[in-house]
Enzyme design. Structure first.
Site, PDB file in Angstrom:
ATOM      1  N   ASP A   7       0.877  -1.156   0.000  1.00  0.00           N
ATOM      2  CA  ASP A   7       0.000   0.000   0.000  1.00  0.00           C
ATOM      3  C   ASP A   7       0.925   1.219   0.000  1.00  0.00           C
ATOM      4  O   ASP A   7       2.112   1.094   0.327  1.00  0.00           O
ATOM      5  CB  ASP A   7      -0.890  -0.032   1.236  1.00  0.00           C
ATOM      6  CG  ASP A   7      -1.753   1.208   1.369  1.00  0.00           C
ATOM      7  OD1 ASP A   7      -2.412   1.577   0.386  1.00  0.00           O
ATOM      8  OD2 ASP A   7      -1.734   1.820   2.454  1.00  0.00           O
ATOM      9  N   ASP A   9       0.359   5.212   1.118  1.00  0.00           N
ATOM     10  CA  ASP A   9       0.375   6.069   2.312  1.00  0.00           C
ATOM     11  C   ASP A   9       0.286   5.235   3.578  1.00  0.00           C
ATOM     12  O   ASP A   9      -0.633   4.429   3.738  1.00  0.00           O
ATOM     13  CB  ASP A   9      -0.807   7.050   2.272  1.00  0.00           C
ATOM     14  CG  ASP A   9      -0.762   7.976   1.066  1.00  0.00           C
ATOM     15  OD1 ASP A   9      -0.246   9.087   1.202  1.00  0.00           O
ATOM     16  OD2 ASP A   9      -1.252   7.562  -0.008  1.00  0.00           O
ATOM     17  N   ASP A 167      -1.698  -1.064   5.798  1.00  0.00           N
ATOM     18  CA  ASP A 167      -1.976  -0.549   7.153  1.00  0.00           C
ATOM     19  C   ASP A 167      -3.451  -0.273   7.385  1.00  0.00           C
ATOM     20  O   ASP A 167      -3.813   0.448   8.311  1.00  0.00           O
ATOM     21  CB  ASP A 167      -1.167   0.732   7.396  1.00  0.00           C
ATOM     22  CG  ASP A 167      -1.642   1.899   6.547  1.00  0.00           C
ATOM     23  OD1 ASP A 167      -1.991   1.679   5.368  1.00  0.00           O
ATOM     24  OD2 ASP A 167      -1.669   3.047   7.050  1.00  0.00           O
TER      25      ASP A 167
END
Length: 235
Positions: A7, A9, A167
């Site tokens: 991923d 950010d 995240d």
């Protein structure tokens, strides 16, 4: 395992400081209470709408005034996309480790392509990234596995042989649905409503630091881990 997908950010790149700066500037300009930096950080993975909502909680997200503020936020971000943004500490040598073993790495993100490409260009990652999948490339974004399958197809590697690191619950859901090995990056921007029970995300493993991520990747990819002192360097 033959490849690693990230991923963007909160997993590969630490972009929060620039978002925090812009949101807090908007608060001061509107003479509103300045939103706490830690709260903004928890909303980064939820996107521009969620961050701007922190400044204007009384406005509906489809309200014309809210949309104007959202566009102002996006314009500012695009104009100053890498001020305090960089890869997470330890991530540069981690990528170098993968590249030294000819293990491709890429990105599957819900961030718009034009912003993602600009960010990668500013950080000199464009040519190093083996595959990039953004919302514009698919009909259904994460948590649907479609972006994961597309990345696997472009890499010419079976999804079952790919590791996905994220995240947010949608990252883990998408990775699991694609039968990838999933790693929860607990050092990232964990959403407020999901951060107290990380085991419920059902990731294959949870890592608290990039050093732990490097160790897990080394084990799964069967490569010699880097010296820990090297991992602590940022570039």
């Amino acid at each position: 395992m033959k490849a690693v997908l990230f991923d963007l950010d909160g997993t590969l790149i630490d972009t929060a400081a620039d978002f925090i700066r812009i949101i807090q500037e908007m608060c001061r300009e509107e003479q509103r209470e300045v939103v706490d930096a830690d709260l903004i950080r928890t909303q980064v993975s939820e996107g521009a709408r969620a961050m701007v909502k922190l400044v204007y909680p009384e406005l509906a997200v489809d309200d014309a005034v809210f949309l104007t503020h959202r566009q102002r936020f996006l314009d500012r971000y695009e104009q100053n996309i890498v001020v305090d943004t960089d890869l997470f500490k330890g991530m540069y040598p981690l990528l170098e480790m993968l590249e030294s073993q000819q293990i491709p790495w890429g990105i599957v993100t819900n961030k718009p392509r034009h912003l993602t490409e600009l960010l990668l260009e500013r950080l000199n990652l464009t040519e190093r990234c083996a595959v990039l999948v953004c919302p514009e490339d698919v009909q259904r974004t994460k948590p649907d596995p479609e972006p994961m399958f597309l990345a696997a197809t472009q890499l010419h590697i079976a999804p079952e042989q790919i590791i996905y690191v994220g995240d947010h619950p949608r990252d883990i859901d998408a990775g699991r649905a694609a039968h990838m090995y999933t790693i929860l990056a607990a050092y990232g921007y964990l959403p407020l409503q999901h951060k107290d029970n990380l085991n419920a995300w059902q990731a294959d493993v949870i890592v608290q630091h990039v050093t732990e991520l490097q160790k897990i990747l080394s084990q799964q990819l069967h490569i010699t881990p880097l010296n820990q002192d090297t991992m602590l360097q940022t570039s």
